[in-house]
Design an enzyme around this catalytic site. Structure first.
Site, mmCIF file in Angstrom:
data_model
loop_
_atom_site.group_PDB
_atom_site.id
_atom_site.type_symbol
_atom_site.label_atom_id
_atom_site.label_comp_id
_atom_site.label_asym_id
_atom_site.label_seq_id
_atom_site.Cartn_x
_atom_site.Cartn_y
_atom_site.Cartn_z
ATOM 1 N N CYS A 39 7.585 4.411 -0.678
ATOM 2 C CA CYS A 39 6.741 5.607 -0.671
ATOM 3 C C CYS A 39 7.192 6.545 0.450
ATOM 4 O O CYS A 39 7.617 6.098 1.523
ATOM 5 C CB CYS A 39 5.278 5.217 -0.468
ATOM 6 S SG CYS A 39 4.557 4.338 -1.870
ATOM 7 N N CYS A 50 5.742 -4.910 0.587
ATOM 8 C CA CYS A 50 4.544 -4.195 0.146
ATOM 9 C C CYS A 50 3.421 -5.126 -0.287
ATOM 10 O O CYS A 50 2.269 -4.717 -0.361
ATOM 11 C CB CYS A 50 4.892 -3.255 -1.012
ATOM 12 S SG CYS A 50 5.462 -4.090 -2.501
ATOM 13 N N CYS A 103 5.943 6.166 4.185
ATOM 14 C CA CYS A 103 6.284 4.909 4.865
ATOM 15 C C CYS A 103 7.771 4.584 4.816
ATOM 16 O O CYS A 103 8.165 3.428 5.026
ATOM 17 C CB CYS A 103 5.471 3.759 4.274
ATOM 18 S SG CYS A 103 3.682 3.964 4.452
#
Length: 239
Positions: A199, A225, A202
């Site tokens: 993402c 994750c 991040c």
């Protein structure tokens, strides 16, 4: 046929331990001991290699793509381009539950205070819902990526599902060579210094000499994750 998921994984690893990545994937997609599989792909920096392999074996294999609503625009464009080029027939775009997002992250800032909670909301929970109709799933994880992945095998138990890791023993050079030999398109962010892409909030660029995954959740005690499990527990913290 072994019924326990751990026993099944052990039996399959023994049966396929001398097989190539392509052979493991091809047989896994047709082996009754493995069951019904979906591929889970981030359409990230190295994803196209395994996606291409799947397309050569069975283009109708379901491919699950998690659109967290926080991905780079380049990833969304790349996903569409790769799916079209490889003529993948069953790409399923997964989204976080709208009501849950409004309840738990209505300002889109959860990743700042609770990155694990954000990953759970936007990745783990949507994926668990989507995998309910499958016996197992295919991943592109590899031992060389380090952390909890160094002992990775072709098959592993993941809760009630079997996980298949055809590229477990590939090196970074193996991936790059495969992509070159098959003239596969590269994620545009790789050339900009992002060897591992998640993402946007991040993921940071990686400096020369750094671990390829150093840009994921930088300066946090987190390296996964949470969609991958070891001994039934989500892997999120660096080993």
């Amino acid at each position: 046929m072994p019924h326990d998921i751990d026993d099944r994984a052990d039996a399959l690893n023994e049966a396929y331990r001398h097989h190539s990545a392509h052979a493991v994937l091809e047989r896994a997609l047709s082996d009754s001991q493995v069951g019904k599989l979906a591929m889970v792909s981030s359409f990230g920096a190295e994803s196209v290699a395994l996606l291409h392999m799947v397309s050569k074996i069975d283009r109708a294999t379901p491919v699950l793509f998690l659109d967290t609503h926080m991905l780079f625009a380049e990833t969304l464009t790349y996903q569409m381009e790769v799916a079209e080029q490889l003529r993948l027939r069953d790409v399923r775009i997964l989204h976080p539950d709208r009501a849950e997002v409004m309840d738990r992250d209505n300002e889109g800032l959860l990743h700042l205070s609770d990155p694990d909670g954000c990953c759970a909301l936007r990745k783990t929970e949507p994926l668990q819902r989507a995998l309910a109709g499958f016996d197992g799933w295919i991943t592109g994880r590899k031992q060389y990526q380090g952390g909890a992945r160094v002992q990775l095998k072709f098959f592993e138990a993941d809760g009630d599902h079997l996980k298949v890791n055809p590229l477990a023993h590939w090196t970074s050079s193996d991936v790059q060579d495969y992509m070159v030999e098959n003239r596969l398109p590269r994620h545009p962010l790789v050339a900009q210094g992002y060897p591992s892409i998640g993402c946007a909030p991040c993921t940071t660029k990686v400096a020369p000499g750094e671990d390829p995954r150093a840009g994921r959740w930088r300066n946090r005690q987190k390296s996964e994750c949470g969609i991958h499990f070891v001994n039934g527990k989500p892997v999120r913290v660096s080993a």
